[in-house]
Structure formats: C-alpha cells, structure tokens
Scaffold this active site. Structure first.
Site, PDB file in Angstrom:
ATOM      1  N   ASP A  24      -3.844  -1.192  -9.248  1.00 32.06           N
ATOM      2  CA  ASP A  24      -2.697  -1.673 -10.227  1.00 32.06           C
ATOM      3  C   ASP A  24      -3.094  -0.848 -11.640  1.00 32.06           C
ATOM      4  O   ASP A  24      -4.015  -0.610 -12.029  1.00 32.06           O
ATOM      5  CB  ASP A  24      -2.916  -3.224 -10.463  1.00 32.06           C
ATOM      6  CG  ASP A  24      -1.462  -3.531 -11.040  1.00 32.06           C
ATOM      7  OD1 ASP A  24      -0.569  -2.994 -11.089  1.00 32.06           O
ATOM      8  OD2 ASP A  24      -1.691  -4.850 -11.756  1.00 32.06           O
ATOM      9  N   ASN A  72       7.950  -5.615  -4.772  1.00 28.81           N
ATOM     10  CA  ASN A  72       8.185  -4.311  -5.260  1.00 28.81           C
ATOM     11  C   ASN A  72       9.516  -3.671  -5.114  1.00 28.81           C
ATOM     12  O   ASN A  72       9.949  -2.597  -6.002  1.00 28.81           O
ATOM     13  CB  ASN A  72       7.007  -3.355  -5.097  1.00 28.81           C
ATOM     14  CG  ASN A  72       5.651  -3.407  -5.420  1.00 28.81           C
ATOM     15  OD1 ASN A  72       4.690  -3.155  -4.909  1.00 28.81           O
ATOM     16  ND2 ASN A  72       5.599  -4.180  -6.695  1.00 28.81           N
TER      17      ASN A  72
HETATM   18  C1  IPE Z   1       0.649  -5.674  -6.826  1.00 28.26           C
HETATM   19  O1  IPE Z   1       0.762  -5.039  -8.049  1.00 28.26           O
HETATM   20  C2  IPE Z   1       1.049  -5.002  -5.715  1.00 28.26           C
HETATM   21  C3  IPE Z   1       0.470  -3.560  -5.648  1.00 28.26           C
HETATM   22  C4  IPE Z   1      -0.444  -3.012  -6.016  1.00 28.26           C
HETATM   23  C5  IPE Z   1       1.120  -2.861  -4.310  1.00 28.26           C
HETATM   24  P1  IPE Z   1       1.981  -5.546  -9.042  1.00 28.26           P
HETATM   25  O2  IPE Z   1       2.096  -4.538 -10.118  1.00 28.26           O
HETATM   26  O3  IPE Z   1       3.537  -5.263  -8.126  1.00 28.26           O
HETATM   27  O4  IPE Z   1       2.059  -7.096  -9.368  1.00 28.26           O
HETATM   28  P2  IPE Z   1       2.458  -7.822 -10.528  1.00 28.26           P
HETATM   29  O5  IPE Z   1       3.632  -7.730 -10.761  1.00 28.26           O
HETATM   30  O6  IPE Z   1       1.634  -7.376 -11.551  1.00 28.26           O
HETATM   31  O7  IPE Z   1       1.869  -9.158  -9.953  1.00 28.26           O
HETATM   32  C1  IPE Z   2       0.383  -0.234  -9.010  1.00 25.15           C
HETATM   33  O1  IPE Z   2       0.851   0.261 -10.255  1.00 25.15           O
HETATM   34  C2  IPE Z   2       0.989   0.635  -7.856  1.00 25.15           C
HETATM   35  C3  IPE Z   2       2.041  -0.351  -7.286  1.00 25.15           C
HETATM   36  C4  IPE Z   2       2.473  -1.543  -7.484  1.00 25.15           C
HETATM   37  C5  IPE Z   2       3.021   0.250  -6.245  1.00 25.15           C
HETATM   38  P1  IPE Z   2       1.939  -0.348 -10.895  1.00 25.15           P
HETATM   39  O2  IPE Z   2       3.224   0.617 -10.810  1.00 25.15           O
HETATM   40  O3  IPE Z   2       2.134  -1.874 -10.808  1.00 25.15           O
HETATM   41  O4  IPE Z   2       1.463  -0.229 -12.641  1.00 25.15           O
HETATM   42  P2  IPE Z   2       1.792  -1.215 -13.919  1.00 25.15           P
HETATM   43  O5  IPE Z   2       1.310  -2.465 -13.368  1.00 25.15           O
HETATM   44  O6  IPE Z   2       3.157  -1.148 -14.193  1.00 25.15           O
HETATM   45  O7  IPE Z   2       1.117  -0.461 -14.988  1.00 25.15           O
HETATM   46 MG    MG Z   3       1.334  -3.477 -11.690  1.00 29.18          MG
END
Ligand code: IPE
Ligand code: IPE
Ligand code: MG
Length: 247
Positions: A24, A72
């Site tokens: 993340d 997502n």
């Molecule tokens: C969790 O990250 C899902 C993945 C890493 C694929 P998100 O960024 O989607 O989760 P939340 O929204 O912070 O819970």
């Molecule tokens: C994790 O990074 C990757 C996926 C969830 C696909 P994020 O896209 O959630 O990055 P942040 O949390 O917005 O920084």
């Molecule tokens: Mg994220």
C-alpha cells in the site's frame, strides 16, 4: 544494522513459511513527488518484482501479495486500466518467474474481469505450474468476504447433493474450499504505508499471523526493509493460546 548483517542474522533463525504483504502507498508515493498516481503503481510493480526475488532467494516457501481488491473497482477507470496493464506485463514476463523456479497461483474471483485478463492469468499459472521453488499467490480481484461466500456456496452444494453431511463440516472443510486450498496459513502479515487495517485480505488465513505495520510507502520497501521486518518477526513469541513457543 547493516543490510548484510541483517541478512546473516535472519537466515540463522527460523524464517516464516508463509509471508503475506498488503502493498500500500503507491498513490501517496507519487503524490509526494507531484507525479500522477499511475507512476506510483509503475514503481510499485518494480518493487514487487524485487521483493518476490528477495523472498525466493531467502527460501520463503509461500509469498502472498495483495495486488487488486474487490473494493478497488471504486477507483477511476484510468487507474484501474493502468493496474490491469501492470498485471498483464507480469503475466507476459512469465519467463522471469520460471527462471526463479516460482510457481504462481492466482487467488480471487473472475467476476468483472475481461476475458483476455482471465486468459493472461491462466497462462501465467499454466507456464509456472511445474516450478518447485516458492509459491507466489497473487491476490488479484480478491476479497476475503467474497472468498468466504464462495467457500460457503461450495460446501452447501456438497451438502445438498449428499456428498457430505452437516456433521462432516469442520475447519478442514472450510480450508479445503477456500481459494488457498493446500496452502499453509499466513505466519507473517506485512502492511506498508502506515494504515493499520487488513482491508479484506485473507481473513481466515491470518487468524494466527504475526502482524507488522510500517509507515514506509510500498515503492520504498526494498530488501533491507523486508529483512528488518523478518528480524522483528523472529523476536516474537508465538503462543497460539498455549505457552511459550520461541520462533
Ligand atoms: C488494499 O489497499 C488493497 C490492495 C493493496 C490491493 P487499499 O488502498 O485499497 O485499502 P484501503 O482503502 O486503504 O483500505
Ligand atoms: C496500493 O497503493 C496499490 C493498490 C491498492 C492497487 P494505493 O493505490 O492504495 O496507494 P495509496 O494508498 O492511495 O497511497
Ligand atoms: Mg491504498
């Protein structure tokens, strides 16, 4: 500790059999640099390749990584398309994984995925199926609640068709009907970016996992950061509700 000392120190002790990572912080990594979120995902994909290699070289048996969740889909289409494309690249580049003797298993649902995406993912599993090194579980279009719903449907179907009786249902029955059938439980769950939550990842499988949360954003999580995490894991005492059991 220096990277080389850390590596020496962790390999002399018991390594987790199954590591799971909620990668993340790609978006925030890009935002901090005034870049579009997609660049964060691109950098995140490079980091993922590096950490897969690091785990494999360490001798980790199972490595699960959360690449795209069932939640997502709420993101802008352009960002979703970009992530899908990064995953397509991993599929096309299957030789890289074959060279490392890594077997890939995709966990998640096919629902909402395009036909060509499903074909790419199936091809990746097919091309790596005889590899005998690390098993890489790519959680793609994955949600633990969806996995549990699918699991319950499979078990109910076995009951109504009289293949099993109600009394036969045990924890093992559940395990055999999850996407992670035959995969041991998660020993160590890592989440980057400072969020302290599991966001619908492997809920059943992390029941007794040690957890590690770091503020480091995923694109900045390199081998040294992984060694530091494993070093901390090795200081933990896993009791499973019983008495002292040193790692
Ligand atoms: C969790 O990250 C899902 C993945 C890493 C694929 P998100 O960024 O989607 O989760 P939340 O929204 O912070 O819970
Ligand atoms: C994790 O990074 C990757 C996926 C969830 C696909 P994020 O896209 O959630 O990055 P942040 O949390 O917005 O920084
Ligand atoms: Mg994220």
């Amino acid at each position: 500790m220096k990277k080389s000392d850390l590596l020496k120190s962790i390999t002399t002790k018991k390594l987790p059999t199954h590591i799971a990572i909620i990668l993340d912080g790609n978006g925030r990594w890009a935002k901090k640099r005034g870049l579009p979120r997609t660049i964060g995902h691109q950098k995140g994909a490079t980091t993922l390749q590096e950490i897969i290699k690091t785990c494999s070289n360490l001798g980790i048996k199972y490595f699960s990584t959360y690449v795209f969740s069932t939640e997502n889909w709420q993101r802008p289409k352009s960002e979703i398309d970009f992530i899908m494309n990064e995953v397509r690249k991993i599929c096309k580049d299957y030789q890289k994984l074959v060279k490392q003797n890594i077997k890939v298993q995709i966990i998640g649902t096919k629902e909402k995925l395009t036909e060509d995406m499903v074909t790419s993912l199936e091809m990746l599993m097919e091309k790596t199926k005889t590899c005998t090194g690390m098993t890489l579980l790519l959680a793609f279009n994955y949600g633990a609640k969806k996995e549990l719903v699918d699991c319950i449907k499979k078990i109910v179907d076995q009951v109504v068709t009289c293949k099993i009786s109600l009394d036969d249902i045990s924890e093992q029955t559940i395990e055999e009907n999850l996407y992670t059938k035959d995969i041991p439980p998660v020993d160590f769950l890592i989440r980057t970016s400072g969020e302290i939550r599991v966001s619908n990842f492997l809920l059943w499988q992390i029941a007794y996992a040690e957890m590690y949360f770091t503020k480091i954003l995923w694109p900045d999580f390199h081998a040294k950061e992984l060694y530091e995490a494993i070093y901390e894991y090795q200081q933990r005492h896993r009791r499973y509700g019983g008495l002292e059991k040193k790692i």
